[in-house]
Design a protein around this motif. Structure first.
Motif, PDB file in Angstrom:
ATOM      1  N   PRO A 170      10.461  -5.185 -12.337  1.00  0.00           N
ATOM      2  CA  PRO A 170      11.473  -4.138 -12.161  1.00  0.00           C
ATOM      3  C   PRO A 170      10.927  -2.723 -12.177  1.00  0.00           C
ATOM      4  O   PRO A 170      11.648  -1.776 -11.837  1.00  0.00           O
ATOM      5  CB  PRO A 170      12.431  -4.375 -13.340  1.00  0.00           C
ATOM      6  N   GLY A 171       9.666  -2.525 -12.548  1.00  0.00           N
ATOM      7  CA  GLY A 171       9.082  -1.189 -12.560  1.00  0.00           C
ATOM      8  C   GLY A 171       8.749  -0.654 -11.181  1.00  0.00           C
ATOM      9  O   GLY A 171       8.454   0.536 -11.026  1.00  0.00           O
ATOM     10  N   ILE A 172       8.808  -1.514 -10.176  1.00  0.00           N
ATOM     11  CA  ILE A 172       8.532  -1.065  -8.805  1.00  0.00           C
ATOM     12  C   ILE A 172       9.770  -0.363  -8.253  1.00  0.00           C
ATOM     13  O   ILE A 172      10.877  -0.896  -8.321  1.00  0.00           O
ATOM     14  CB  ILE A 172       8.141  -2.259  -7.919  1.00  0.00           C
ATOM     15  N   THR A 173       9.602   0.832  -7.713  1.00  0.00           N
ATOM     16  CA  THR A 173      10.721   1.637  -7.224  1.00  0.00           C
ATOM     17  C   THR A 173      10.963   1.370  -5.736  1.00  0.00           C
ATOM     18  O   THR A 173      10.140   0.745  -5.065  1.00  0.00           O
ATOM     19  CB  THR A 173      10.441   3.135  -7.420  1.00  0.00           C
ATOM     20  N   PRO A 174      12.091   1.870  -5.198  1.00  0.00           N
ATOM     21  CA  PRO A 174      12.323   1.732  -3.751  1.00  0.00           C
ATOM     22  C   PRO A 174      11.180   2.273  -2.902  1.00  0.00           C
ATOM     23  O   PRO A 174      10.885   1.732  -1.832  1.00  0.00           O
ATOM     24  CB  PRO A 174      13.618   2.524  -3.538  1.00  0.00           C
ATOM     25  N   LYS A 175      10.526   3.324  -3.377  1.00  0.00           N
ATOM     26  CA  LYS A 175       9.377   3.860  -2.633  1.00  0.00           C
ATOM     27  C   LYS A 175       8.273   2.810  -2.535  1.00  0.00           C
ATOM     28  O   LYS A 175       7.656   2.634  -1.476  1.00  0.00           O
ATOM     29  CB  LYS A 175       8.853   5.113  -3.324  1.00  0.00           C
ATOM     30  N   GLY A 176       8.014   2.118  -3.637  1.00  0.00           N
ATOM     31  CA  GLY A 176       6.991   1.070  -3.618  1.00  0.00           C
ATOM     32  C   GLY A 176       7.375  -0.072  -2.701  1.00  0.00           C
ATOM     33  O   GLY A 176       6.544  -0.570  -1.930  1.00  0.00           O
ATOM     34  N   TRP A 177       8.633  -0.488  -2.760  1.00  0.00           N
ATOM     35  CA  TRP A 177       9.079  -1.587  -1.899  1.00  0.00           C
ATOM     36  C   TRP A 177       9.012  -1.186  -0.429  1.00  0.00           C
ATOM     37  O   TRP A 177       8.733  -2.029   0.435  1.00  0.00           O
ATOM     38  CB  TRP A 177      10.493  -2.020  -2.268  1.00  0.00           C
TER      39      TRP A 177
END
Length: 316
Positions: A155-162
């Motif tokens: 869950p630490g991955i943000t929309p930017k990362g995805w």
């Protein structure tokens, strides 16, 4: 003697067991090594890493559920992977790697000549880790890369990362299975993934179970599979706020596409290749390729028949 499988689950490892494992690795008698959730001291972990560094028969390594539990162990595993040339599948699900730990592992992962399947589910990763993972999904024609990637429950991955991952998947000529279940993706990220699926020529399995999607996402995905030719054969949308009707429509369309290819003679190329994985944030059944341990028995040593069948997909 043909290579065998060693599978131990959730048990403390004795010194004798560690010696047997190391001997099997050095003798190239082990094809699959699974120490899922096992407890062992740092010294014994280092001994196993040194043995697997030179192993030439080992194709699948499972250290899920906290076996790689510290920076020192991450470094030892990285050293082993720099030398090893045979591992095709590496499972680290449930290991507290964090972005810093993956940065230690990444050089060895990126240069490994055989690695095609990687499970980093529930590893406390963030956007910095995604930047590294995208390097394991090289653009079309650049070099070989991962065919199966699991990033469940990070869950630490943000929309930017995805979004960066979606771009990498869209341009990767290799990735076939992508498991993103139990991440808070939402409809915006799902839309980006739909574009990636439409662009990819190889992605066959996409797991979006429990990712906070709604009918809005489902409609976008429905439009994608209905109007654009894709390699997709399995799309998992369970435990989202999506109507059963929309889910069924998507499933029917994917099934129709598979049936059409079977009629054309492509049935052998369109089989689903979704690999059994560890539970994500909630309780799920044990990985199907791992024989559940009998509490009264610590080590299961099997002949090569099972190991070969488990690895057949990886070797394709």
């Amino acid at each position: 003697m043909l290579p065998s499988s060693i599978q131990i689950s959730g048990e403390p490892l004795s010194g004798a067991e560690v010696r047997d494992i190391c001997r099997g690795l050095r003798d190239n008698a082990v094809r699959l090594l699974s120490l899922r959730g096992c407890r062992l001291c740092d010294r014994d972990f280092g001994r196993i890493c040194r043995a697997l560094a030179g192993a030439t028969s080992l194709a699948q390594l499972n250290l899920n559920l906290g076996v790689v539990s510290s920076p020192s162990r991450i470094k030892q595993l990285a050293e082993a992977l720099r030398t090893n040339r045979s591992i095709q599948s590496l499972f680290l699900h449930g290991s507290p790697l964090t972005d810093a730990g993956l940065a230690l592992l990444n050089p060895a992962l990126a240069l490994h000549p055989a690695l095609v399947a990687l499970d980093l589910g529930d590893c406390m990763l963030g956007d910095e880790a995604i930047n590294l993972i995208c390097g394991l999904l090289p653009p079309d024609g650049a070099k070989s890369g991962l065919k199966e990637l699991t990033l469940s429950a990070n869950p630490g991955i943000t929309p930017k990362g995805w979004s960066r991952l979606a771009i990498a998947v869209a341009h990767s000529s290799q990735v076939r299975v992508l498991n993103l279940d139990y991440n808070p993706l939402g409809d915006h990220v799902a839309g980006m993934l739909a574009v990636a699926v439409a662009s990819s020529r190889t992605l066959e399995v996409l797991d979006l179970e429990g990712t906070g999607l709604t009918n809005q996402s489902a409609q976008t995905l429905l439009d994608m599979v209905e109007n654009y030719p894709t390699a997709l054969r399995s799309l998992v949308l369970a435990e989202n706020s999506i109507s059963p009707e929309l889910q069924q429509q998507i499933c029917d369309l994917l099934s129709e596409g598979e049936e059409e290819e079977e009629v054309a003679g492509g049935a052998g190329d369109t089989q689903e290749r979704e690999r059994a994985r560890e539970p994500a944030a909630h309780q799920r059944s044990s990985s199907s390729w791992i024989c559940p341990s009998d509490p009264s028995s610590q080590m299961v040593l099997m002949t090569s028949g099972l190991g070969d069948s488990l690895l057949a997909e990886t070797e394709m």
